[in-house]
Design a protein around this motif. Structure first.
Motif, PDB file in Angstrom:
ATOM      1  N   PRO A 105      -4.319  -3.111  -0.755  1.00  0.00           N
ATOM      2  CA  PRO A 105      -4.089  -1.701  -0.406  1.00  0.00           C
ATOM      3  C   PRO A 105      -3.286  -0.936  -1.445  1.00  0.00           C
ATOM      4  O   PRO A 105      -3.286   0.295  -1.437  1.00  0.00           O
ATOM      5  CB  PRO A 105      -3.342  -1.787   0.927  1.00  0.00           C
ATOM      6  N   SER A 106      -2.628  -1.654  -2.351  1.00  0.00           N
ATOM      7  CA  SER A 106      -1.864  -0.982  -3.400  1.00  0.00           C
ATOM      8  C   SER A 106      -2.751  -0.422  -4.505  1.00  0.00           C
ATOM      9  O   SER A 106      -2.297   0.403  -5.316  1.00  0.00           O
ATOM     10  CB  SER A 106      -0.851  -1.957  -4.016  1.00  0.00           C
ATOM     11  N   ARG A 324       1.776 -10.395  14.974  1.00  0.00           N
ATOM     12  CA  ARG A 324       1.542  -8.954  15.151  1.00  0.00           C
ATOM     13  C   ARG A 324       2.470  -8.124  14.274  1.00  0.00           C
ATOM     14  O   ARG A 324       2.072  -7.065  13.759  1.00  0.00           O
ATOM     15  CB  ARG A 324       1.689  -8.594  16.630  1.00  0.00           C
ATOM     16  N   ALA A 325       3.685  -8.610  14.079  1.00  0.00           N
ATOM     17  CA  ALA A 325       4.615  -7.895  13.199  1.00  0.00           C
ATOM     18  C   ALA A 325       4.160  -7.966  11.743  1.00  0.00           C
ATOM     19  O   ALA A 325       4.377  -7.029  10.967  1.00  0.00           O
ATOM     20  CB  ALA A 325       6.018  -8.481  13.335  1.00  0.00           C
ATOM     21  N   GLU A 326       3.515  -9.078  11.361  1.00  0.00           N
ATOM     22  CA  GLU A 326       2.989  -9.208  10.007  1.00  0.00           C
ATOM     23  C   GLU A 326       1.756  -8.325   9.804  1.00  0.00           C
ATOM     24  O   GLU A 326       1.543  -7.765   8.720  1.00  0.00           O
ATOM     25  CB  GLU A 326       2.613 -10.672   9.732  1.00  0.00           C
ATOM     26  N   ILE A 327       0.951  -8.206  10.841  1.00  0.00           N
ATOM     27  CA  ILE A 327      -0.305  -7.459  10.757  1.00  0.00           C
ATOM     28  C   ILE A 327      -0.079  -5.961  10.606  1.00  0.00           C
ATOM     29  O   ILE A 327      -0.725  -5.296   9.783  1.00  0.00           O
ATOM     30  CB  ILE A 327      -1.156  -7.724  12.022  1.00  0.00           C
ATOM     31  N   ALA A 333      -1.003   0.102   5.693  1.00  0.00           N
ATOM     32  CA  ALA A 333      -1.142   0.318   4.251  1.00  0.00           C
ATOM     33  C   ALA A 333      -2.598   0.568   3.870  1.00  0.00           C
ATOM     34  O   ALA A 333      -2.889   1.433   3.029  1.00  0.00           O
ATOM     35  CB  ALA A 333      -0.593  -0.887   3.495  1.00  0.00           C
ATOM     36  N   PHE A 334      -3.520  -0.180   4.475  1.00  0.00           N
ATOM     37  CA  PHE A 334      -4.933   0.043   4.180  1.00  0.00           C
ATOM     38  C   PHE A 334      -5.375   1.434   4.656  1.00  0.00           C
ATOM     39  O   PHE A 334      -6.086   2.147   3.937  1.00  0.00           O
ATOM     40  CB  PHE A 334      -5.795  -1.030   4.841  1.00  0.00           C
ATOM     41  N   ASP A 335      -4.974   1.811   5.867  1.00  0.00           N
ATOM     42  CA  ASP A 335      -5.378   3.122   6.371  1.00  0.00           C
ATOM     43  C   ASP A 335      -4.769   4.248   5.550  1.00  0.00           C
ATOM     44  O   ASP A 335      -5.405   5.287   5.326  1.00  0.00           O
ATOM     45  CB  ASP A 335      -4.997   3.263   7.852  1.00  0.00           C
ATOM     46  N   ALA A 336      -3.548   4.047   5.080  1.00  0.00           N
ATOM     47  CA  ALA A 336      -2.913   5.067   4.244  1.00  0.00           C
ATOM     48  C   ALA A 336      -3.667   5.199   2.920  1.00  0.00           C
ATOM     49  O   ALA A 336      -3.902   6.319   2.427  1.00  0.00           O
ATOM     50  CB  ALA A 336      -1.455   4.713   3.993  1.00  0.00           C
ATOM     51  N   ARG A 337      -4.045   4.086   2.327  1.00  0.00           N
ATOM     52  CA  ARG A 337      -4.798   4.126   1.073  1.00  0.00           C
ATOM     53  C   ARG A 337      -6.157   4.792   1.264  1.00  0.00           C
ATOM     54  O   ARG A 337      -6.609   5.594   0.452  1.00  0.00           O
ATOM     55  CB  ARG A 337      -4.964   2.702   0.539  1.00  0.00           C
ATOM     56  N   ASN A 338      -6.829   4.431   2.365  1.00  0.00           N
ATOM     57  CA  ASN A 338      -8.190   4.902   2.596  1.00  0.00           C
ATOM     58  C   ASN A 338      -8.257   6.298   3.203  1.00  0.00           C
ATOM     59  O   ASN A 338      -9.310   6.942   3.163  1.00  0.00           O
ATOM     60  CB  ASN A 338      -8.932   3.924   3.510  1.00  0.00           C
ATOM     61  N   GLY A 339      -7.149   6.763   3.809  1.00  0.00           N
ATOM     62  CA  GLY A 339      -7.151   8.066   4.461  1.00  0.00           C
ATOM     63  C   GLY A 339      -7.963   8.100   5.734  1.00  0.00           C
ATOM     64  O   GLY A 339      -8.505   9.141   6.118  1.00  0.00           O
TER      65      GLY A 339
END
Length: 675
Positions: A105-106, A324-327, A333-339
């Motif tokens: 995601p970075s 769940r805390a790791e997920i 991060a993926f959703d932020a990258r992908n919008g």
């Protein structure tokens, strides 16, 4: 002195034949650096591709970006130095890079878009087909949750296949994942079922697509189909290059089908899958399946203890909370990258799966017992003289089981124990059916019948070996719950028959493997110790020898066979002690049996025992002490040409030496693999 092209290519080919791991990556790094510095230039493309390939299937996958860029620049400057194979490898590795970039995601979307566009441009200039480009564009749009993904999917599946297309196993798996995600579960299951039926394979298949198919069939309510697929998937799992996602799917499947103990045992078998991944994308996929499993298990097993290396959780409930805390941050991060909110929606769908349960009978032996009983009833109703199958009482196990596709735990040819041509012998007929039957449950039913008939006829040795065969197949197919008591019953029958302990030993060892997985280490150790004690007692005189000389020869043969079995039992004992957590004791026992194997002229077995000693010392916290036995293991495996095991031991030795700050020695070990 500069090596010839053939010499350099042979060195790189040796690296390409190794299993993935730190030793292979280190050797590839050294070889790429050497060829870049010294030549020959014609080997550089091959060396750089080997380095890219070595990284991509390891937790160091992110390192593949640099050698890929170097490979691309080399192509741009000196394309004439690429032969046909080098050229194909370059364009094939484009697929890895686009997919790998998307799983971090970075990495900005602009960079991935640019890489994909560059891939398409270069494919067009080279005159390559566009199947791979269409596949990567679809995968990238799907990863983003882009509204154009359906059109991209149609383009992908209708683009003519070419030499850069995904293989016949990977493409159906990718199709099915998307179809299932968009609600077309039946279509997804049909796609994967056809691929499995075709026998399509690759590095990760069929284990990967079978683990997907079992979940699809679960959602479709097909309990029998899901059970059959799961059995096949478990038998293929160990052969897969990457097992993390498949194992996590199995854990979810087992939890949702009512097998909590199996689910937890699977998680404990490979705890590193929860903490080590080649990318954040893979980690998210693995932990999501695990969290679905733990979410189900929390309802009835919340306080059940867990002990997973690297995971700060002591109970199932804590494991669930940790996963769940790791997920959550990875998905964000993926959703932020992908919008988009694709990953948030995927997590919602995953949590909804927790409520979709389906009881599935996975016991190979239980199914075989029913089939055997049905066959016996049918025979009786048709006027046969075959006795009915007895109904097991609570707490007992069937008297025979399955095993047509698994190695005999005792190395005994069951069909040859009686005359298969004698139609009057129903035991021989049942054994012949079992040996010829490709379906494991049906074969198990035949073994059950053979064992039952043999026991009723007082032929306890035949019954015991038939039961051991059944237990072995059950174990291969994941039915440890059925296999463990069946093995125990088989050993009891063999001992009651007065079977030579040299022949009982292999069955005891096979049983120990299963008991170690189910946590019954102490009973397994007791059985091994008893068999060792039996072997130490003088053997009965061989009957029927016509001359003293022949009797002496038979006695010598038996003594040699018994000695070989004693060494194998001592080796298993050391492994059981290690499983019990008594690592220093296990190391001492392993080194002792390694020396015994060495004196017997068995370098392969000696190497594996030294390997166990080194691993046990590492587990005991004595990394420095582990170096010498690991070196001995490496040398022994090299002497017999066991290259795959050699590279795996080298992984452990390189990691140990690096941890001790002995980097030069670690590099020398890696270099020795290609010298």
């Amino acid at each position: 002195m500069t090596r010839t092209l053939d010499e350099a290519n042979r060195a790189v080919s040796t690296i390409m034949s190794m299993p993935y791991g730190v030793a292979r990556s280190a050797a590839a790094e050294q070889e790429a650096a050497r060829i870049t510095a010294e030549g020959p230039d014609e080997a550089r493309a091959y060396a750089l591709f080997a380095l890219v390939d070595s990284y991509t299937s390891t937790p160091e996958a992110e390192k593949a970006f640099l050698p890929f860029t170097q490979l691309l620049r080399w192509w741009d400057s000196r394309p004439e130095l690429f032969d046909g194979s080098d050229t194909h490898s370059l364009f094939w590795s484009f697929k890895w890079m686009v997919g790998l970039l998307a799983r971090f995601p970075s990495v900005p979307t602009a960079q991935i878009d640019a890489t994909l566009d560059d891939m398409e441009r270069r494919y067009a200039l080279a005159g390559n087909g566009m199947s791979a480009v269409a596949g990567e564009r679809f995968a990238w749009l799907r990863a983003q949750g882009d509204p154009g993904v359906e059109e991209a999917y149609r383009t992908w599946v209708t683009t003519p296949r070419d030499s850069f297309s995904d293989c016949a196993a990977c493409m159906p798996a990718g199709q099915a994942e998307y179809l299932a995600e968009t609600g077309r579960v039946r279509e997804a299951a049909d796609v994967v079922s056809a691929a499995v039926a075709s026998g399509a394979t690759c590095g990760d298949e069929p284990a990967g697509m079978e683990s997907l198919l079992e979940l699809l069939l679960l959602d479709l309510g097909d309990a029998a189909g899901a059970a059959a697929v799961h059995r096949g998937a478990m038998s293929h799992l160990d052969a897969a290059v990457s097992q993390e996602i498949a194992s996590a799917r199995h854990a979810e499947f087992l939890a949702r089908t009512g097998h909590p103990d199996r689910a937890l045992r699977l998680l404990h078998a490979s705890p590193e899958h929860l903490t080590v991944s080649d990318s954040p994308g893979e980690r998210l996929a693995v932990l999501t399946h695990v969290a679905v499993a733990t979410g189900v298990l929390c309802e009835t097993h919340a306080e059940t203890p867990v002990d997973l290396a690297g995971v700060p959780a002591r109970t199932v409930a804590e494991l669930d909370a940790w996963a769940r805390a790791e997920i959550a941050p990875i998905a964000r991060a993926f959703d932020a990258r992908n919008g988009t909110d694709r990953h948030a929606r995927l997590l919602d769908a995953a949590w909804e799966r927790q409520a979709r349960r389906l009881p599935v009978e996975l016991g190979v032996l239980a199914a075989a017992e029913r089939a055997a009983a049905a066959g016996a009833s049918a025979g009786a109703s048709a006027g046969r003289t075959t006795p009915d199958a007895p109904t097991p009482s609570p707490g007992t196990v069937p008297t025979a089981l399955a095993g047509s596709d698994a190695a005999s735990p005792a190395g005994v040819d069951l069909a040859g124990m009686t005359d298969p041509g004698a139609e009057a012998d129903p035991v021989a007929a049942a054994l012949a059916r079992a040996e010829a039957e490709p379906d494991p449950v049906e074969a198990s039913a035949a073994y059950l019948t053979a064992a039952r008939l043999a026991e009723e006829a007082g032929r306890l040795e035949d019954a015991g070996f038939a039961l051991a065969e059944a237990a072995q197949v059950a174990a291969v197919l994941g039915d440890d719950e059925g296999a463990a008591p069946a093995f125990a019953r088989a050993v009891a029958l063999l001992r009651a028959a007065g079977t030579d302990p040299a022949y009982v030993g292999p069955v005891v060892r096979a049983a120990a493997t299963v008991q170690a997985r189910t946590g019954d280490v102490e009973p397994a150790l007791a059985a091994v110790e008893r068999t060792l004690a039996d072997l130490a007692r003088p053997a009965d005189d061989a009957p029927g020898a016509p001359t003293p000389a022949l009797a002496e020869e038979l006695a010598a043969r038996r003594a040699a066979f018994a000695g070989a079995e004693e060494r194998q039992l001592r080796d298993v004992r050391a492994r059981l002690v290690a499983t019990a957590g008594r690592h220093a004791e296990a190391a001492r026992q392993a080194e002792a049996v390694a020396e015994e194997f060495g004196r017997a002229g068995l370098p392969f077995d000696a190497a594996h025992a030294f390997w166990l000693a080194g691993s046990a010392l590492r587990a005991a916290g004595d990394a420095a002490g582990a170096v010498d036995p690991l070196r001995a293991a490496l040398e022994g495996l090299a002497s017999v040409g066991a290259r795959a095991d050699q590279a795996t031991v080298a992984d452990e030795l390189v990691d140990t030496l690096r941890g001790l700050g002995r980097a030069e020695e670690a590099d020398a070990v890696a270099a020795s693999l290609v010298s």
